[in-house]
Scaffold this active site. Structure first.
Site, PDB file in Angstrom:
ATOM      1  N   ASP A 165      37.443  50.865  38.566  1.00  0.00           N
ATOM      2  CA  ASP A 165      38.859  50.904  38.168  1.00  0.00           C
ATOM      3  C   ASP A 165      39.396  49.495  37.885  1.00  0.00           C
ATOM      4  O   ASP A 165      38.632  48.532  37.847  1.00  0.00           O
ATOM      5  CB  ASP A 165      39.687  51.632  39.243  1.00  0.00           C
ATOM      6  CG  ASP A 165      39.696  50.921  40.592  1.00  0.00           C
ATOM      7  OD1 ASP A 165      39.181  49.778  40.698  1.00  0.00           O
ATOM      8  OD2 ASP A 165      40.214  51.505  41.563  1.00  0.00           O
ATOM      9  N   GLU A 168      38.216  47.040  40.227  1.00  0.00           N
ATOM     10  CA  GLU A 168      36.767  46.868  40.266  1.00  0.00           C
ATOM     11  C   GLU A 168      36.171  47.589  41.470  1.00  0.00           C
ATOM     12  O   GLU A 168      35.296  47.076  42.154  1.00  0.00           O
ATOM     13  CB  GLU A 168      36.437  45.363  40.247  1.00  0.00           C
ATOM     14  CG  GLU A 168      37.376  44.617  39.301  1.00  0.00           C
ATOM     15  CD  GLU A 168      36.893  43.275  38.809  1.00  0.00           C
ATOM     16  OE1 GLU A 168      36.816  42.376  39.638  1.00  0.00           O
ATOM     17  OE2 GLU A 168      36.594  43.151  37.603  1.00  0.00           O
ATOM     18  N   GLU A 324      47.762  35.227  42.833  1.00  0.00           N
ATOM     19  CA  GLU A 324      47.447  36.649  42.620  1.00  0.00           C
ATOM     20  C   GLU A 324      48.230  37.516  43.589  1.00  0.00           C
ATOM     21  O   GLU A 324      48.798  38.537  43.224  1.00  0.00           O
ATOM     22  CB  GLU A 324      45.948  36.840  42.843  1.00  0.00           C
ATOM     23  CG  GLU A 324      45.460  38.264  42.826  1.00  0.00           C
ATOM     24  CD  GLU A 324      44.033  38.352  43.333  1.00  0.00           C
ATOM     25  OE1 GLU A 324      43.822  38.258  44.576  1.00  0.00           O
ATOM     26  OE2 GLU A 324      43.117  38.501  42.505  1.00  0.00           O
TER      27      GLU A 324
HETATM   28  C1  BGC Z   1      41.109  42.213  40.177  1.00  0.00           C
HETATM   29  C2  BGC Z   1      40.974  42.590  38.735  1.00  0.00           C
HETATM   30  C3  BGC Z   1      41.122  41.370  37.833  1.00  0.00           C
HETATM   31  C4  BGC Z   1      40.224  40.237  38.294  1.00  0.00           C
HETATM   32  C5  BGC Z   1      40.509  38.950  37.537  1.00  0.00           C
HETATM   33  C6  BGC Z   1      40.143  41.109  40.499  1.00  0.00           C
HETATM   34  O1  BGC Z   1      40.307  40.759  41.828  1.00  0.00           O
HETATM   35  O2  BGC Z   1      40.859  43.322  41.011  1.00  0.00           O
HETATM   36  O3  BGC Z   1      41.958  43.522  38.379  1.00  0.00           O
HETATM   37  O4  BGC Z   1      40.833  41.728  36.524  1.00  0.00           O
HETATM   38  O5  BGC Z   1      40.411  39.993  39.659  1.00  0.00           O
HETATM   39  O6  BGC Z   1      41.856  38.579  37.639  1.00  0.00           O
END
Ligand code: BGC
Length: 373
Positions: A165, A168, A324
């Site tokens: 998803d 990931e 993030e």
């Molecule tokens: C997230 C993803 C994202 C990736 C890069 C991962 O930790 O779950 O949604 O695309 O980081 O930002």
């Protein structure tokens, strides 16, 4: 809101544009995060939302450089795509390693380390962003058509195969937000006059099948569910309406989904990914506050939209970088140290966080200085 607050919001939108520009390679690819080793690559999912934000800000060159990069990355894999599609249509088994990867180097090469492949949403999401960009600025899609059509055929051909998803995870399921992204991209491509029949018709039929499947099977108690057959909530479900348009922002299904997200994933402002998230302890994600605020703004809840924007801004570092996630309300505090030891501090800046901040700011009418239009 005071004038000073408004200026601070505007400055952070400008800073977001700068950070995104600074982390776009000459190839056109965007780094997910420059400071977090495993994110020093380009994801189609993150990139689609980043390019969309840049397009909204008026930075046509940045968005188009990304679309051109996507076009090259996908076109370079034409043989692999045709082979996978042929084998899938013939009912032959396909190894996960045979599908296209989730992240690439800025030069468009495979990273060469194991990752949570395969993920399909990005192969639809960039088409959605390209289509929206073309409509917004009256720009042609033709320069990207080769890779775009391949990407649409790839995603439309494989959408019923379970995949990792947005986060990931959970590769054994068919995820609502993955199907929503693929549906949006395939539906967009099916409306481009440059795509010829009978492909247009086939793409449109696939997009309709995806929508019907999600509405029939990825809903329970009047709201969307994380995957087909589950009753869990996930904040990525917002994308089914905003921006992927599977339903309208005011649709009762979306209103009930947002209510469930508010009840289960929001403490004050800031949004968890899902109720059992333990990545870095399972904090509040800035980019999800951006999605929720965007959905609020599109459904008339402007004050709530501003509250999300202000919350994101309040989590910026002193140099205007957005992480993030933040550890304000950890779901699984005991899991945080393990991640800190494994991969270091939370990714900061995360370009996708900046992109969603910028998108929400523009949606709410915050003026970005130097905006081209
Ligand atoms: C997230 C993803 C994202 C990736 C890069 C991962 O930790 O779950 O949604 O695309 O980081 O930002």
């Amino acid at each position: 809101m005071t004038v000073t607050d408004r200026v601070a919001l505007r400055d952070l939108a400008q800073r977001s544009v700068e950070i995104i520009r600074a982390n776009q390679g000459p190839s056109g690819a965007y780094l997910a995060s420059p400071s977090f080793p495993v994110y020093r690559y380009s994801w189609l999912r993150d990139g689609a939302f980043i390019a969309d934000a840049m397009s909204r800000s008026g930075d046509i060159d940045s968005a188009e450089a990304f679309f051109a990069w996507c076009e090259r990355v996908v076109s370079a894999r034409v043989d692999r795509i045709e082979d996978v599609l042929r084998r899938h249509a013939a009912g032959e088994p396909i190894n996960r390693a045979d599908f296209l990867p989730t992240r690439y180097t800025l030069e468009g090469k495979e990273v060469g380390e194991e990752w949570w492949d395969f993920q399909l949403d990005g192969y639809g999401a960039w088409l959605w962003a390209l289509d929206a960009h073309a409509a917004r600025h009256g720009r042609p899609v033709e320069p990207y058509l080769g890779g775009a059509i391949l990407s649409a055929r790839y995603a439309a051909g494989l959408w019923e195969i379970p995949s990792y998803d947005w986060w990931e995870e959970y590769p054994e399921h068919l995820h609502t937000s993955t199907v929503a992204a693929v549906q949006a991209g395939v539906h967009a491509a099916a409306r481009w006059p440059a795509v010829e029949e009978p492909l247009r018709e086939r793409l449109m039929a696939s997009a309709t099948a995806m929508r019907d499947r999600v509405v029939a099977d990825a809903t329970r108690a009047g709201r969307f569910t994380k995957w087909i057959g589950s009753d869990a909530v996930d904040a990525s479900l917002i994308s089914a309406a905003t921006p992927f348009g599977l339903v309208e922002p005011g649709d009762p299904l979306m209103a009930a989904t947002v209510a469930a997200i508010e009840a289960q994933l929001v403490h004050d402002r800031g949004v968890h990914r899902y109720t059992t998230d333990s990545y870095y302890g399972g904090g509040d994600w800035l980019l999800l506050a951006g999605f929720l605020g965007w959905q609020y703004a599109r459904s008339g809840r402007t004050a709530d939209g501003f509250a999300e924007l202000e919350w994101i801004a309040s989590r910026a570092t002193s140099t205007g970088e957005l992480p993030e996630q933040t550890p304000d309300h950890l779901i699984a505090p005991e899991a945080r140290d393990g991640w800190l030891r494994r991969w270091g501090p939370v990714a900061t800046p995360l370009l996708w966080s900046h992109a969603m901040y910028l998108t929400l700011a523009l949606e709410l009418g915050v003026e970005v200085p130097g905006r081209l239009r």
